[in-house]
Motif scaffolding. Structure first.
Motif, PDB file in Angstrom:
ATOM      1  N   ALA A  53      -0.917  16.584  -5.829  1.00  0.00           N
ATOM      2  CA  ALA A  53       0.067  16.953  -6.862  1.00  0.00           C
ATOM      3  C   ALA A  53       1.166  15.914  -7.007  1.00  0.00           C
ATOM      4  O   ALA A  53       1.981  16.011  -7.933  1.00  0.00           O
ATOM      5  CB  ALA A  53       0.682  18.307  -6.519  1.00  0.00           C
ATOM      6  N   GLY A  54       1.209  14.929  -6.131  1.00  0.00           N
ATOM      7  CA  GLY A  54       2.218  13.881  -6.227  1.00  0.00           C
ATOM      8  C   GLY A  54       3.553  14.245  -5.632  1.00  0.00           C
ATOM      9  O   GLY A  54       4.548  13.555  -5.859  1.00  0.00           O
ATOM     10  N   ILE A  55       3.597  15.354  -4.854  1.00  0.00           N
ATOM     11  CA  ILE A  55       4.861  15.747  -4.233  1.00  0.00           C
ATOM     12  C   ILE A  55       5.148  14.869  -3.023  1.00  0.00           C
ATOM     13  O   ILE A  55       6.302  14.505  -2.760  1.00  0.00           O
ATOM     14  CB  ILE A  55       4.814  17.239  -3.835  1.00  0.00           C
ATOM     15  N   ILE A  56       4.108  14.539  -2.265  1.00  0.00           N
ATOM     16  CA  ILE A  56       4.244  13.675  -1.094  1.00  0.00           C
ATOM     17  C   ILE A  56       3.151  12.613  -1.152  1.00  0.00           C
ATOM     18  O   ILE A  56       2.202  12.726  -1.937  1.00  0.00           O
ATOM     19  CB  ILE A  56       4.128  14.468   0.229  1.00  0.00           C
ATOM     20  N   SER A  57       3.302  11.597  -0.316  1.00  0.00           N
ATOM     21  CA  SER A  57       2.302  10.531  -0.262  1.00  0.00           C
ATOM     22  C   SER A  57       1.311  10.797   0.859  1.00  0.00           C
ATOM     23  O   SER A  57       1.592  11.568   1.787  1.00  0.00           O
ATOM     24  CB  SER A  57       2.990   9.183  -0.045  1.00  0.00           C
ATOM     25  N   ASN A  58       0.164  10.146   0.793  1.00  0.00           N
ATOM     26  CA  ASN A  58      -0.864  10.318   1.817  1.00  0.00           C
ATOM     27  C   ASN A  58      -0.396   9.812   3.178  1.00  0.00           C
ATOM     28  O   ASN A  58      -0.744  10.371   4.212  1.00  0.00           O
ATOM     29  CB  ASN A  58      -2.147   9.595   1.392  1.00  0.00           C
ATOM     30  N   ILE A  59       0.375   8.719   3.176  1.00  0.00           N
ATOM     31  CA  ILE A  59       0.860   8.172   4.441  1.00  0.00           C
ATOM     32  C   ILE A  59       1.775   9.168   5.145  1.00  0.00           C
ATOM     33  O   ILE A  59       1.820   9.245   6.375  1.00  0.00           O
ATOM     34  CB  ILE A  59       1.593   6.827   4.197  1.00  0.00           C
ATOM     35  N   MET A  60       2.483   9.991   4.354  1.00  0.00           N
ATOM     36  CA  MET A  60       3.365  10.993   4.940  1.00  0.00           C
ATOM     37  C   MET A  60       2.564  12.068   5.658  1.00  0.00           C
ATOM     38  O   MET A  60       2.956  12.555   6.733  1.00  0.00           O
ATOM     39  CB  MET A  60       4.222  11.634   3.841  1.00  0.00           C
ATOM     40  N   VAL A  61       1.439  12.452   5.110  1.00  0.00           N
ATOM     41  CA  VAL A  61       0.559  13.437   5.755  1.00  0.00           C
ATOM     42  C   VAL A  61       0.062  12.900   7.086  1.00  0.00           C
ATOM     43  O   VAL A  61       0.024  13.617   8.097  1.00  0.00           O
ATOM     44  CB  VAL A  61      -0.617  13.798   4.840  1.00  0.00           C
ATOM     45  N   ILE A  62      -0.300  11.612   7.105  1.00  0.00           N
ATOM     46  CA  ILE A  62      -0.784  10.996   8.347  1.00  0.00           C
ATOM     47  C   ILE A  62       0.313  10.971   9.400  1.00  0.00           C
ATOM     48  O   ILE A  62       0.081  11.302  10.578  1.00  0.00           O
ATOM     49  CB  ILE A  62      -1.295   9.572   8.055  1.00  0.00           C
ATOM     50  N   ILE A  63       1.525  10.599   9.008  1.00  0.00           N
ATOM     51  CA  ILE A  63       2.634  10.509   9.968  1.00  0.00           C
ATOM     52  C   ILE A  63       2.955  11.876  10.564  1.00  0.00           C
ATOM     53  O   ILE A  63       3.133  12.015  11.778  1.00  0.00           O
ATOM     54  CB  ILE A  63       3.870   9.889   9.277  1.00  0.00           C
ATOM     55  N   VAL A  64       3.042  12.894   9.728  1.00  0.00           N
ATOM     56  CA  VAL A  64       3.361  14.239  10.229  1.00  0.00           C
ATOM     57  C   VAL A  64       2.247  14.756  11.129  1.00  0.00           C
ATOM     58  O   VAL A  64       2.498  15.398  12.156  1.00  0.00           O
ATOM     59  CB  VAL A  64       3.618  15.199   9.056  1.00  0.00           C
ATOM     60  N   ALA A  65       1.004  14.473  10.790  1.00  0.00           N
ATOM     61  CA  ALA A  65      -0.124  14.931  11.605  1.00  0.00           C
ATOM     62  C   ALA A  65      -0.098  14.264  12.981  1.00  0.00           C
ATOM     63  O   ALA A  65      -0.271  14.931  14.016  1.00  0.00           O
ATOM     64  CB  ALA A  65      -1.433  14.637  10.894  1.00  0.00           C
ATOM     65  N   ILE A  66       0.125  12.942  13.007  1.00  0.00           N
ATOM     66  CA  ILE A  66       0.184  12.240  14.296  1.00  0.00           C
ATOM     67  C   ILE A  66       1.361  12.739  15.123  1.00  0.00           C
ATOM     68  O   ILE A  66       1.246  12.939  16.339  1.00  0.00           O
ATOM     69  CB  ILE A  66       0.277  10.720  14.066  1.00  0.00           C
ATOM     70  N   THR A  67       2.494  12.952  14.481  1.00  0.00           N
ATOM     71  CA  THR A  67       3.679  13.462  15.191  1.00  0.00           C
ATOM     72  C   THR A  67       3.409  14.827  15.801  1.00  0.00           C
ATOM     73  O   THR A  67       3.770  15.088  16.953  1.00  0.00           O
ATOM     74  CB  THR A  67       4.868  13.552  14.220  1.00  0.00           C
ATOM     75  N   ALA A  68       2.770  15.705  15.044  1.00  0.00           N
ATOM     76  CA  ALA A  68       2.486  17.052  15.544  1.00  0.00           C
ATOM     77  C   ALA A  68       1.506  17.012  16.702  1.00  0.00           C
ATOM     78  O   ALA A  68       1.699  17.699  17.723  1.00  0.00           O
ATOM     79  CB  ALA A  68       1.931  17.918  14.415  1.00  0.00           C
ATOM     80  N   ILE A  69       0.469  16.204  16.597  1.00  0.00           N
ATOM     81  CA  ILE A  69      -0.511  16.119  17.680  1.00  0.00           C
ATOM     82  C   ILE A  69       0.130  15.546  18.937  1.00  0.00           C
ATOM     83  O   ILE A  69      -0.124  16.019  20.047  1.00  0.00           O
ATOM     84  CB  ILE A  69      -1.717  15.268  17.226  1.00  0.00           C
ATOM     85  N   ALA A  70       0.970  14.526  18.767  1.00  0.00           N
ATOM     86  CA  ALA A  70       1.652  13.938  19.920  1.00  0.00           C
ATOM     87  C   ALA A  70       2.570  14.944  20.591  1.00  0.00           C
ATOM     88  O   ALA A  70       2.761  14.917  21.814  1.00  0.00           O
ATOM     89  CB  ALA A  70       2.449  12.709  19.480  1.00  0.00           C
ATOM     90  N   ASN A  71       3.119  15.852  19.810  1.00  0.00           N
ATOM     91  CA  ASN A  71       4.029  16.844  20.376  1.00  0.00           C
ATOM     92  C   ASN A  71       3.297  17.893  21.200  1.00  0.00           C
ATOM     93  O   ASN A  71       3.905  18.559  22.039  1.00  0.00           O
ATOM     94  CB  ASN A  71       4.803  17.521  19.245  1.00  0.00           C
TER      95      ASN A  71
ATOM     96  N   SER B  63       0.832  -1.204   0.000  1.00  0.00           N
ATOM     97  CA  SER B  63       0.000   0.000   0.000  1.00  0.00           C
ATOM     98  C   SER B  63       0.866   1.253   0.000  1.00  0.00           C
ATOM     99  O   SER B  63       0.597   2.213  -0.727  1.00  0.00           O
ATOM    100  CB  SER B  63      -0.923  -0.013   1.217  1.00  0.00           C
ATOM    101  N   ILE B  64       1.933   1.255   0.812  1.00  0.00           N
ATOM    102  CA  ILE B  64       2.825   2.422   0.879  1.00  0.00           C
ATOM    103  C   ILE B  64       3.553   2.611  -0.445  1.00  0.00           C
ATOM    104  O   ILE B  64       3.688   3.732  -0.950  1.00  0.00           O
ATOM    105  CB  ILE B  64       3.823   2.260   2.039  1.00  0.00           C
ATOM    106  N   ILE B  65       4.032   1.500  -1.036  1.00  0.00           N
ATOM    107  CA  ILE B  65       4.741   1.588  -2.314  1.00  0.00           C
ATOM    108  C   ILE B  65       3.817   2.133  -3.401  1.00  0.00           C
ATOM    109  O   ILE B  65       4.223   2.953  -4.238  1.00  0.00           O
ATOM    110  CB  ILE B  65       5.301   0.207  -2.707  1.00  0.00           C
ATOM    111  N   ALA B  66       2.562   1.704  -3.375  1.00  0.00           N
ATOM    112  CA  ALA B  66       1.609   2.192  -4.374  1.00  0.00           C
ATOM    113  C   ALA B  66       1.355   3.685  -4.223  1.00  0.00           C
ATOM    114  O   ALA B  66       1.226   4.416  -5.216  1.00  0.00           O
ATOM    115  CB  ALA B  66       0.299   1.410  -4.243  1.00  0.00           C
ATOM    116  N   GLN B  67       1.292   4.166  -2.961  1.00  0.00           N
ATOM    117  CA  GLN B  67       1.083   5.601  -2.736  1.00  0.00           C
ATOM    118  C   GLN B  67       2.304   6.415  -3.152  1.00  0.00           C
ATOM    119  O   GLN B  67       2.163   7.558  -3.599  1.00  0.00           O
ATOM    120  CB  GLN B  67       0.789   5.844  -1.254  1.00  0.00           C
TER     121      GLN B  67
END
Length: 528
Positions: A404-422, A348-352
């Motif tokens: 736009a294909g600059i980043i993947s959706n999983i990356m948005v999720i990871i950064v969001a969780i990291t920010a909330i945890a912080n 799934s990650i590779i496909a994204q």
């Protein structure tokens, strides 16, 4: 290069101008100065500043000079009280010719105004800067100093950085005297002592050191007092200036003193044997010494059920690890250890990431730096639009970048969780430390994978073990491990069971309260 060396040599030979602060003013006795000479000295010292008022008046048969800064004095109250006193029939018959006469006048007319008898030019200048009114009597080698300080300022309101659902809603303000009152309201004990310091060669900022005299460790108290007295700096404007000048000289991103704007938190730490440092002009108060676990503790932990408090505290520790490790773990696993992921998730990650033109580390840096920019923009912008910009900006930019294909959706999720945890941390300064270390972990993970992440964590733990806060190990009571102190570290035991103060503080009085048993329901009549 030769030109630069000559320029540095010339600058090193320049004389540094001497400070004109009151601390370096000459100790000139008033007996050596007439009223006119004193007036000239004061005008010269203050540079004919517009807010310096030098008035002439008459008390009985004596000529007096009244000097004050109208910008820091309550002029309305001054005119009302001073006018009534100086124009009263009793004072009109008084002749002030000696220092004893001045003392009698002070006791009779200004006994409730916090008067002082001063005898040097330096004391007059210091008194004026402190917001006092100086009355000089002609022919007397002493002056009268009265307290009519303008106490206008921000009223007590709710905390802005350390909010709670249940608990007191008042917070410290910029006025140090108000802050002392907020602490005194909570600790009505004669053992609560405050020491006053004037720090800053030019700013002469008032700083108070507070402690429980019967509880605090005498060696730690002496060390804090020594460091405060040794501060040699031009100006102090915030408690962070004090923090940088007194903490142990160690290069670290972890805070070695805790700042808070909650009076209840300060009172609780004072009862444990810690020391509080209050700086005039800021609502943030320092607490020393501190340990790492203090930054995972919130005031609300003691205002709700201990089971729920323990659960929330464990969530904070888990959030710390998530905010610290999640981006670097993503880079390390995706780059070096893809076999650790389940096959379905990996596909799934590779496909994204199929259309993403950047490697994982660049993708992470793009999102992390973007989020840091949005965070700072939300803080600096006007309050009415700041929150909207930070939240909407993150959603719009993240979604647009993914489409736009600059980043993947999983990356948005990871950064969001990291920010909330912080954002889970009760203390903002400690959250800043984890933000910086997170970038170091990302870089190392892109080079060495998870082995590099583990290596950085080992170095971080070793670094934390070497830190000291006024002689107290930063990892106490975990390292060194103290069994009796574990009742209020990772989880919180019931208040009735916490009967000892932290052993790492080595307080004079180790017992916090008498040992009691858990309250039990009443037994039915005739029951055993």
């Amino acid at each position: 290069m030769n030109y630069l060396k000559r320029l540095l040599a010339i600058n090193s030979k320049k004389e540094i101008p001497t400070s004109t602060s009151p601390d370096k003013a000459k100790k000139i006795d008033l007996a050596k100065l007439s009223v006119l000479e004193l007036k000239s000295e004061l005008l010269h010292s203050f540079g004919h500043t517009a807010d310096l008022q030098v008035d002439e008046a008459k008390v009985g048969k004596s000529n007096v000079m009244i000097v004050y800064l109208e910008s820091v004095v309550n002029t309305d109250f001054l005119k009302e009280m001073l006018g009534k006193t100086l124009e009263s029939p009793v004072e009109n018959e008084v002749k002030i010719t000696t220092v004893d006469d001045l003392k009698e006048l002070s006791k009779r007319s200004f006994g409730v105004s916090g008067y002082e008898i001063i005898k040097t030019l330096d004391d007059i200048v210091s008194g004026i800067l402190d917001g006092r009114v100086i009355i000089v009597f002609e022919g007397i080698p002493a002056a009268l100093s009265l307290s009519y300080i303008n106490s206008e300022g921000r009223t007590v309101a709710e905390p802005t950085t350390q909010t709670v659902v249940r608990g007191p809603k008042d917070a410290f303000v910029e006025d140090a005297s108000v802050n002392l009152n907020l602490i005194r309201k909570r600790i009505k004990n004669h053992n609560l002592h405050f020491e006053k310091f004037m720090i800053g060669n030019e700013s002469r900022t008032t700083v108070y050191m507070g402690y429980m005299n019967a509880i605090v460790n005498d060696k730690i108290l002496a060390e804090v007092r020594k460091r405060l007295k040794s501060i040699n700096i031009a100006a102090i404007f915030e408690s962070s200036n004090i923090e940088e000048m007194i903490i142990d000289k160690t290069a670290t991103v972890f805070p070695l003193a805790m700042n808070t704007e909650r009076p209840d938190s300060v009172a609780s730490n004072l009862m444990d044997g810690k020391i509080v440092i209050i700086t005039d002009g800021t609502p943030f108060v320092l607490l020393v010494p501190v340990v790492l676990t203090d930054f995972f503790t919130s005031a609300e932990d003691y205002y709700q059920n201990y089971v729920m408090s323990s659960f929330v505290r464990l969530i904070r520790y888990i959030s710390f690890m998530i905010g610290l490790l999640m981006p670097s773990a993503y880079v390390g696993v995706l780059t070096f250890h893809p076999e650790l992921l389940p096959t379905t998730l990996l596909l799934s990650i590779i496909a994204q990431r199929e259309g993403v033109p950047f490697p994982a580390v660049v993708e992470v840096f793009i999102m992390e730096i973007t989020f840091e920019i949005l965070r700072e923009a939300g803080v600096r912008m006007p309050r009415a639009v700041g929150q909207t910009v930070s939240i909407v900006g993150a959603l719009v930019i993240g979604q647009a970048a993914a489409e736009a294909g600059i980043i993947s959706n999983i990356m948005v999720i990871i950064v969001a969780i990291t920010a909330i945890a912080n954002f889970v941390f009760p203390n903002y300064s400690f959250a800043n430390a984890s933000r910086l270390i997170r970038f170091i972990l990302i870089i190392v993970a892109s080079i060495l994978g998870l082995y590099g992440v583990l290596l950085v964590l080992v170095f971080m733990v070793a670094h934390l073990s070497s830190l000291r806060s006024f002689g107290v190990p930063y990892l106490a009571p975990v390292a060194p491990f103290v069994v009796e102190d574990q009742k209020d570290v990772f989880i919180r035991f019931p208040l009735w069971s916490i009967n000892k103060r932290p052993s790492y503080l080595s307080t004079n009085e180790t017992k916090k309260q008498k040992k009691t048993d858990s309250p039990s329901p009443p037994q039915p009549e005739g029951g055993k």
